[in-house]
Write an enzyme that holds these catalytic residues in place. Structure first.
Site, mmCIF file in Angstrom:
data_model
loop_
_atom_site.group_PDB
_atom_site.id
_atom_site.type_symbol
_atom_site.label_atom_id
_atom_site.label_comp_id
_atom_site.label_asym_id
_atom_site.label_seq_id
_atom_site.Cartn_x
_atom_site.Cartn_y
_atom_site.Cartn_z
ATOM 1 N N CYS A 196 62.240 78.216 37.873
ATOM 2 C CA CYS A 196 63.036 77.320 37.038
ATOM 3 C C CYS A 196 62.244 76.653 35.918
ATOM 4 C CB CYS A 196 63.758 76.283 37.894
ATOM 5 S SG CYS A 196 62.682 75.117 38.772
ATOM 6 N N HIS A 255 64.300 70.811 40.539
ATOM 7 C CA HIS A 255 64.857 71.863 39.683
ATOM 8 C C HIS A 255 64.695 71.416 38.240
ATOM 9 C CE1 HIS A 255 67.059 75.239 38.311
ATOM 10 N NE2 HIS A 255 68.108 74.554 37.912
ATOM 11 N N ASP A 278 70.844 75.349 31.401
ATOM 12 C CA ASP A 278 70.010 75.779 32.519
ATOM 13 C C ASP A 278 69.894 77.294 32.482
ATOM 14 O OD1 ASP A 278 68.688 76.218 34.878
ATOM 15 O OD2 ASP A 278 70.054 75.063 36.135
ATOM 16 N N ASN A 318 74.725 64.952 41.900
ATOM 17 C CA ASN A 318 75.530 63.944 42.605
ATOM 18 C C ASN A 318 76.360 64.491 43.754
ATOM 19 O OD1 ASN A 318 76.066 61.250 42.909
ATOM 20 N ND2 ASN A 318 77.714 61.183 41.413
ATOM 21 N N ASP A 320 77.196 65.409 47.751
ATOM 22 C CA ASP A 320 76.860 64.854 49.066
ATOM 23 C C ASP A 320 76.080 65.894 49.864
ATOM 24 O OD1 ASP A 320 78.159 62.552 48.492
ATOM 25 O OD2 ASP A 320 79.777 62.807 49.940
ATOM 26 N N GLU A 366 73.495 54.712 42.673
ATOM 27 C CA GLU A 366 73.983 55.186 43.970
ATOM 28 C C GLU A 366 74.474 54.009 44.811
ATOM 29 O OE1 GLU A 366 74.657 57.982 45.150
ATOM 30 O OE2 GLU A 366 73.550 59.472 43.988
ATOM 31 N N GLU A 371 79.986 54.495 40.846
ATOM 32 C CA GLU A 371 79.510 55.826 41.238
ATOM 33 C C GLU A 371 80.488 56.480 42.190
ATOM 34 O OE1 GLU A 371 77.619 58.637 43.957
ATOM 35 O OE2 GLU A 371 78.128 56.571 44.466
#
EC number: 2.3.2.13
Length: 638
Positions: A196, A255, A278, A318, A320, A366, A371
């Site tokens: 990457c 990353h 990316d 973001n 979970d 967070e 958020e």
């Protein structure tokens, strides 16, 4: 009637114009100008002189600059700076990796233009492709797809297998110039190999060369959500060891991607500015391996229906994380963590070697109400399937048949309880010494009973190497601790992993994940804790011996050492630096004895003035990326 003018000669004033347009480092032999800025040319006529009032000369030009940055320091950093840092390691140990972008080096502009001509878009419809080259949105997607070689003869082959015998280990690279020149010299055959940070660094070189402001971004604990439900599922065995999974969801230790600055007339007002691109080939976008441009502001606001690939980027920062225990063919949910993905999002500071934390550009704090609201907005948009057909087409399946609301991990007011809250015992790892390569790793497990009852714990401990993309390697150490805690008591359990135990299992990334899976005999709940350790090397020291002056000989001392208590072989030192070396220098060092320290003197003649950087890397049969750098200011010749 007066005879029409015939142009005999056009003087493009290349040298003068290129200086004014800050392209003189690329060339002074050909006109190379930037958008939105005036330039001069002189026309010489064959048959007669120009007569004002009688003769008219009409120029048709487009002067809009869709990538204009109004800050001169930002323009200097994100367009003109030809070196920088790419941040690697882990959120607990962030290290800068020096990089030579070299966008003004000889032939790089020609290579970048060749890259555009080699794209699938140009090969299919050259007229349309060239007509669209004034659009930074279009050009950035073309370049993004061409940096990897998954769909075409792009610049780099990706390789995460740990087998690099037929190419270069990605960790060995220190600059883009050698990569781009190799691609060009071999008839545009993909260079082996990249990961990457290499993809992002090479894309930064190309985009800066083309005049598009670009920076390299590192996201620590980066989510890779393969099914678009904003849940990263991780699976563990009863020793706390992470397992591979069929879904291929992973959390990358870090990353790296790019941000490019551009207007976005294709989006609603307010979503221009920094855009994520990316080039690492992870998922397809419109049938090719590229990602973006995705508006950073759209990511922060959960507007995942805006082009391009915004849902995927949103999940990287973001999502979970759901932890599962796999035992006896069954899966038991351990915990859903709402804040573990997307930490310390980093880039190099403007005109400084410091690190900027830009996490707040990507998401609200967070745990804050904002958020949570943004996450739910994004999830609802994804479930409604409202994002455009140009976005990734992953099916939006829930991670498990149980709906999200039952466990309430993202309920706005009542986050789910951790197992440690139920058991009322907390577990935590603490390192006793810095984790240096070649030395034993000493740490303790801290166990704290927060209840007023006695607690009998059984804790399974393990260690395994990881690749930086989160892929687990074979476990190599395990232990079991039985700990009895009185009410409110804290105890430590000492652990040691010797060098002989971990040395043969390490990947190039030098990452070790230590895990503990604890259970208390009176509760069915299990407590999972882990810590990622990044082993460090002593860096290479570079000394500049004397004043650096353009076209004057300069001596550079490079000091290096073997940090291991064993002999290493096949040692190679590489040194480069734009404006200082015409090409990358390679020095064969051969064998280095245990703990051996040595130095060499390199001679060069700087050919460009101003702030420069020397980058160095040493590899051997035991390690691949001991690095060092030194900034050098080169004066004009007297």
């Amino acid at each position: 009637m007066a005879q029409g003018l015939e142009v005999a000669l056009t003087d493009l004033q290349s040298s003068r114009n290129n200086v004014r347009h800050h392209t003189e480092e690329i060339t002074v032999d050909h006109l190379l100008v930037r958008r939105g800025q005036a330039f001069n040319l002189t026309l010489y006529f064959r048959n007669r002189g120009f007569q004002p009032g009688l003769d008219n000369i009409i120029f048709v030009v487009e002067t809009e600059d869709a990538v204009y940055l109004d800050s001169e320091p930002q323009r200097q950093e994100y367009v003109m700076n030809d070196y920088g840092f790419i941040y690697q390691g882990s959120k607990n140990w962030i290290r800068p990796c020096p990089w030579n972008y070299g966008q003004f080096e000889e032939k790089i502009i020609d290579i970048c233009l060749k890259l555009l001509d080699k794209s699938l878009h140009f090969q299919t419809d050259p007229a349309t492709d060239c007509a669209l080259r004034g659009s930074p949105v279009y050009v950035s997607r073309v370049v993004c797809a061409m940096i990897n070689s998954n769909d075409d003869n792009g610049v780099l082959n990706g390789n995460w297998s740990e087998n690099y015998t037929d190419g270069a280990n990605p960790a060995e690279w220190t600059g883009s110039v050698a990569i781009l020149k190799q691609w060009y010299a071999t008839g545009c055959q993909p260079v082996r190999y990249g990961q990457c940070w290499v993809f992002a660094a090479v894309m930064c070189t190309v985009m800066r060369c083309l005049g598009i402001p670009t920076r390299v971004i590192t996201n620590f604990d980066s989510g890779h959500d393969t099914d678009g439900n904003l849940i990263i599922d991780e699976y563990y065995d009863n020793m706390g060891r992470i397992l591979g999974n069929k879904k291929k969801d992973t959390i990358w230790n870090f990353h790296v991607w790019n941000e490019c600055w551009m207007a976005r007339k294709d989006l609603p007002p307010g979503y221009g500015g920094w855009q994520v691109l990316d080039a690492t080939p992870q998922e397809m976008s419109n049938g090719v391996y590229c990602c973006g441009p995705a508006s950073v502001r759209a990511i922060k606001e959960g507007e995942v229906d805006l082009n391009y690939d915004t849902p995927f980027v949103f999940s990287m920062v973001n999502a979970d994380c759901m932890s599962w225990l796999v035992q006896g063919g069954k899966e038991q949910k351990l915990h859903q963590d709402t804040s573990s993905v997307g930490n310390f999002i980093s880039t190099k500071s403007i005109q400084s070697d410091e690190r900027d934390d830009i996490t707040e550009n990507y998401k609200y704090e967070e745990g804050s109400l904002q958020e949570r609201q943004v996450f739910l907005k994004a999830l609802q948009k994804l479930k409604a399937g409202s994002f455009h057909s140009s976005q990734r087409g992953a099916e939006l399946q829930p991670s498990r048949p149980t709906p999200l609301s039952r466990d309430s991990p993202r309920n706005l007011h009542t986050p789910s309880l951790r197992p440690s809250d139920v058991v009322q015992v907390s577990l935590k790892f603490k390192l006793l010494d810095p984790p240096n390569m070649g030395q034993d790793i000493c740490f303790v497990l801290l166990a704290l009973n927060v209840s007023s009852q006695f607690k009998d714990l059984k804790v399974n401990l393990s260690a395994q190497s990881l690749l930086h993309d989160g892929s687990p390697l074979s476990p190599f150490w395990q232990d079991t601790a039985f700990i009895t805690l009185s009410p409110k008591e804290a105890k430590t359990y000492p652990c040691k992993i010797s060098y002989s135990q971990y040395s043969q299992y390490l990947s190039t990334d030098k990452l070790i994940r230590i895990s503990a899976l604890g259970e208390e005999k009176s509760s069915p709940e299990k407590i999972l804790v882990n810590k990622i350790i990044t082993l460090s090397y002593p860096s290479i020291t570079i000394n500049v011996l004397g004043a650096a002056v353009v076209n004057q000989p300069l001596s550079i001392q490079v000091i290096f050492s073997n940090p291991l208590s064993e002999q290493v072989e096949d040692c190679v030192l590489t040194v480069e630096g734009s404006g200082l070396f015409k090409k990358q220098q390679k020095v064969l060092l051969g064998v280095l004895k245990p703990q051996h320290r040595a130095s060499i003197i390199l001679e060069t003649v700087p050919f460009k003035s101003g702030q420069r950087q020397i980058q160095a890397n040493m590899r051997s049969n035991k390690f691949k990326d001991i690095k060092g750098y030194r900034n050098v200011y080169v004066d004009f010749a007297l």
